[in-house]
Design an enzyme around this catalytic site. Structure first.
Site, PDB file in Angstrom:
ATOM      1  N   THR A 141     -52.421   7.430  34.315  1.00 36.23           N
ATOM      2  CA  THR A 141     -53.586   6.712  33.776  1.00 36.23           C
ATOM      3  C   THR A 141     -53.743   7.185  32.332  1.00 36.23           C
ATOM      4  O   THR A 141     -53.074   6.638  31.461  1.00 36.23           O
ATOM      5  CB  THR A 141     -54.862   6.913  34.639  1.00 36.23           C
ATOM      6  OG1 THR A 141     -55.056   8.302  34.887  1.00 36.23           O
ATOM      7  CG2 THR A 141     -54.731   6.183  35.955  1.00 36.23           C
ATOM      8  N   LYS A 167     -49.337  12.750  38.753  1.00 36.34           N
ATOM      9  CA  LYS A 167     -50.230  12.350  37.671  1.00 36.34           C
ATOM     10  C   LYS A 167     -51.494  13.203  37.749  1.00 36.34           C
ATOM     11  O   LYS A 167     -51.853  13.679  38.835  1.00 36.34           O
ATOM     12  CB  LYS A 167     -50.603  10.879  37.756  1.00 36.34           C
ATOM     13  CG  LYS A 167     -51.610  10.587  38.848  1.00 36.34           C
ATOM     14  CD  LYS A 167     -52.262   9.234  38.684  1.00 36.34           C
ATOM     15  CE  LYS A 167     -53.138   9.187  37.472  1.00 36.34           C
ATOM     16  NZ  LYS A 167     -54.421   9.910  37.616  1.00 36.34           N
ATOM     17  N   THR A 178     -57.933  11.215  39.329  1.00 29.69           N
ATOM     18  CA  THR A 178     -57.129  11.341  40.546  1.00 29.69           C
ATOM     19  C   THR A 178     -55.888  12.171  40.336  1.00 29.69           C
ATOM     20  O   THR A 178     -55.210  12.057  39.337  1.00 29.69           O
ATOM     21  CB  THR A 178     -56.702   9.952  41.038  1.00 29.69           C
ATOM     22  OG1 THR A 178     -57.861   9.219  41.335  1.00 29.69           O
ATOM     23  CG2 THR A 178     -55.850  10.075  42.284  1.00 29.69           C
ATOM     24  N   GLU A 262     -57.799  16.255  30.706  1.00 33.49           N
ATOM     25  CA  GLU A 262     -58.508  15.395  29.748  1.00 33.49           C
ATOM     26  C   GLU A 262     -58.902  16.167  28.487  1.00 33.49           C
ATOM     27  O   GLU A 262     -59.703  17.107  28.558  1.00 33.49           O
ATOM     28  CB  GLU A 262     -59.767  14.899  30.447  1.00 33.49           C
ATOM     29  CG  GLU A 262     -60.361  13.675  29.841  1.00 33.49           C
ATOM     30  CD  GLU A 262     -59.697  12.440  30.378  1.00 33.49           C
ATOM     31  OE1 GLU A 262     -59.116  11.703  29.574  1.00 33.49           O
ATOM     32  OE2 GLU A 262     -59.742  12.231  31.595  1.00 33.49           O
ATOM     33  N   ASN A 385     -64.758  10.787  27.726  1.00 28.48           N
ATOM     34  CA  ASN A 385     -65.544  10.422  28.893  1.00 28.48           C
ATOM     35  C   ASN A 385     -66.883   9.810  28.548  1.00 28.48           C
ATOM     36  O   ASN A 385     -67.551   9.250  29.413  1.00 28.48           O
ATOM     37  CB  ASN A 385     -65.735  11.636  29.795  1.00 28.48           C
ATOM     38  CG  ASN A 385     -64.466  11.922  30.559  1.00 28.48           C
ATOM     39  OD1 ASN A 385     -64.036  11.102  31.354  1.00 28.48           O
ATOM     40  ND2 ASN A 385     -63.846  13.056  30.281  1.00 28.48           N
ATOM     41  N   THR A 390     -67.274   1.418  31.139  1.00 27.33           N
ATOM     42  CA  THR A 390     -66.663   0.498  32.118  1.00 27.33           C
ATOM     43  C   THR A 390     -67.289  -0.871  32.005  1.00 27.33           C
ATOM     44  O   THR A 390     -68.459  -1.003  31.713  1.00 27.33           O
ATOM     45  CB  THR A 390     -66.881   1.020  33.541  1.00 27.33           C
ATOM     46  OG1 THR A 390     -68.222   1.460  33.680  1.00 27.33           O
ATOM     47  CG2 THR A 390     -65.945   2.166  33.813  1.00 27.33           C
TER      48      THR A 390
END
Lengths: 390, 390
Positions: A141, A167, A178, A262, A385, A390
């Site tokens: 991702t 991943k 995930t 991240e 983040n 979204t």
């Protein structure tokens, strides 16, 4: 790397705008399989399906998509996961229930089944023995690099190979961090034996990684073994060598997950010694690894041992300050109740500037120890983040 | 605000380069006192001394410094704390053991006792009935504003006043995010009664605040009552009114702590309903309040309900997705297993842009509820804690 009898591929089917988003890993013959899944109380449809199917201990492979996690999608989502597995099974000539499935990406959105079906036909056509790196690409991702690892051992004159892809915490679809890993081997091993090996290996590899203390709804680790190596039953010293190879692959992948957390700028290994018992050692290591104050200090290259003591205290870890020692990047900065001098602090600061750093704490309360991998907490973590909507 | 019989002051004594760094709060007569302290296993010298001294239930006041926490300073640090209290007691004509002490600031450094002694002489000379705001100034570290609150109630024809000052998570000396609060009242109350009130009030006010999930080595809340109001023994309805006044002051200060969290741009109230029991309700609320993913989403103004479900699942909270409801800034964004539409999402995003936001979750598993205050996680939090180097 090739593992005899396994083929893989990764294609773009259109879940994500451009990047590869559909991976297929298949064994030419039914393989023994073991799985470890998220312990979250909120799980995706793929997890529900996989948990059920790995019980048989046999599978032909796994189909994985990125870009959509198929979580919080109700009964329709479970049907989609089953249809996706069936389509993948059909494409490689397996029975529907022989195919496992994993999904990672945004929560609360349905899978685009039409695109996945047509993508699967291409993915099946492109299956190749050297296809694992392409599968590793397709499950990413926001991972900044694809994660592959392999190892091999000789057992009774036979060469056993283990390879894996994984991943980590990607947040381009930011609902989810995930962790997925798929390991394949040509070893001959019973499902029960594989389960034991996988459980033990996960405990010391994937379960030792933390980026932000969160647990995804879709975490999945699968280990396939198709028996192509033709080795005798594993156990004793031979079994230990096989388990060590699996651990080598899993550990390499786990470290890469932390390194690529991240916004991370550094891979951090936290080692705790001198705890009263293993559970407390692990709690202490995780406490340090998840402390925002410690992680931001590492990002800033600040040898801030005070924050380490603070978070251990906050976590109710038994610390004997008079016997406690803190080492940063190999330099003792606090020992026997006394801070080391300015020279040590400067040496530690230089060490913390490197891409891999160690935080070592001796609690002085007992003999137990634990190790955890993590990364620093950067302004980029917050930006990634916060800015994605979204 | 004035509380009869209490005087306070705040001066600069030179622990910090410029700002006020030494506060004194004193009662003209011995007051009943109750205290609540950090539950960290690593505590400062002031905590050790205070824990011991509040047991008597009587004190004349407290001396507080900012800029140096006197933590991890060994036996010498404990001597310093005792000397600081004695000097303050002498300056106001009290017995040494009648004075309490609190320190906040960098870990691992000794208190500059000479400066503190001369500062205390000035602090005592400047004690005034309207001095609480100056004390509030002097206990700040990186708090962006001084925190004061007061309330009063009538009990049996007498007016009881409660006033308080607090400091939150300041990181100019970044080893520590100490929470200090000092409440004074002219009520007549026994130490045992005060202890019960303070314990209950803290549970619902200061213990409901989280900025970054850390617990300082020096957290201290003290409540003094000097009896100047001359009220009859508290209890029953009158006691409840007094406790409500203490709670009002504590809650106002607690909300200010969250509002002024390191780098915070928003005060966030998290409310959880429908949990199986109160412990799970609180665990769920704290999980949401401490989730980096939720806090960065709030910073970004993103109505990201997926992250809320994710962190509840990760925290092993029982969530019945089919009955669960998530409201952000008063707007339902997820209900009965189904995401609300794009219009709701946009309304929620507008609500999240305001300086005070609510996150409400109904778990659908039971009837218990809990509330926690927190703030968002901004790039400034990381910057402040990364860029400062001790």
């Amino acid at each position: 790397v090739r593992v005899p009898g396994f083929r893989a591929s990764g294609v773009h089917c259109g879940i994500k705008p451009r990047a590869p988003d559909l991976a297929l890993i298949a064994s030419d013959v039914p393989a023994a399989v073991a799985g470890v899944f998220t312990r979250s109380t909120v799980v995706g449809a793929a997890i529900e399906l996989c948990r059920e199917r790995v019980r048989s201990g046999r599978a032909r492979g796994v189909v994985v998509n990125s870009g959509c996690s198929n979580v919080a999608t109700g009964a329709a989502g479970l049907r989609d996961a089953r249809d996706m597995a069936s389509a993948a099974a059909r494409a490689i000539g397996a029975a529907p229930e022989e195919m496992l499935v994993a999904s990672t990406g945004v929560i609360g959105r349905r899978l685009p089944m039409q695109r996945i079906r047509s993508g699967l036909r291409r993915a099946a056509a492109e299956l190749a023995e050297d296809g694992l790196p392409r599968a590793a690409e397709a499950i990413r991702t926001t991972d900044t690099f694809a994660k592959c690892a392999h190892a091999s051992v000789r057992v009774g004159g036979r060469r056993l190979t283990v390879a894996g892809v994984a991943k980590g915490s990607g947040m381009i679809e930011p609902d989810l961090a995930t962790m997925l890993a798929f390991l394949v081997s040509d070893a001959a091993a019973s499902p029960a034996y594989l389960r034991r090996v996988l459980r033990e290996v996960c405990r010391e590899s994937f379960n030792r990684v933390t980026v932000d203390g969160e647990t995804s709804t879709s975490d999945t680790v699968l280990l396939f073994a198709n028996g192509r190596a033709g080795n005798a039953e594993l156990g004793g010293a031979a079994g230990a060598r096989f388990a060590a190879a699996v651990a080598e692959v899993a550990t390499a992948l786990a470290r890469d997950l932390a390194r690529d957390g991240e916004g991370a700028t550094r891979l951090v290994t936290v080692r705790v010694r001198g705890a009263r018992n293993p559970a407390e050692a692990e709690r202490a290591a995780r406490r340090i690894a998840n402390s925002l104050l410690v992680k931001t200090a590492v990002f800033g290259g600040d040898p801030n041992w005070g924050r380490i003591l603070q978070t251990l205290g906050a976590g109710r870890v038994a610390v004997d300050l008079a016997r406690c020692e803190v080492r940063l990047a190999g330099v003792t900065v606090f020992a026997r109740g006394i801070p080391a001098g300015e020279a040590a602090r400067r040496r530690a600061a230089r060490g913390l500037a490197k891409p891999e750093v160690e935080i070592e704490v001796a609690l002085g309360s007992g003999r137990a120890q634990a190790r955890v991998w993590t990364c620093d907490l950067s302004t980029d973590y917050v930006r990634i983040n916060a800015e994605y909507t979204t």
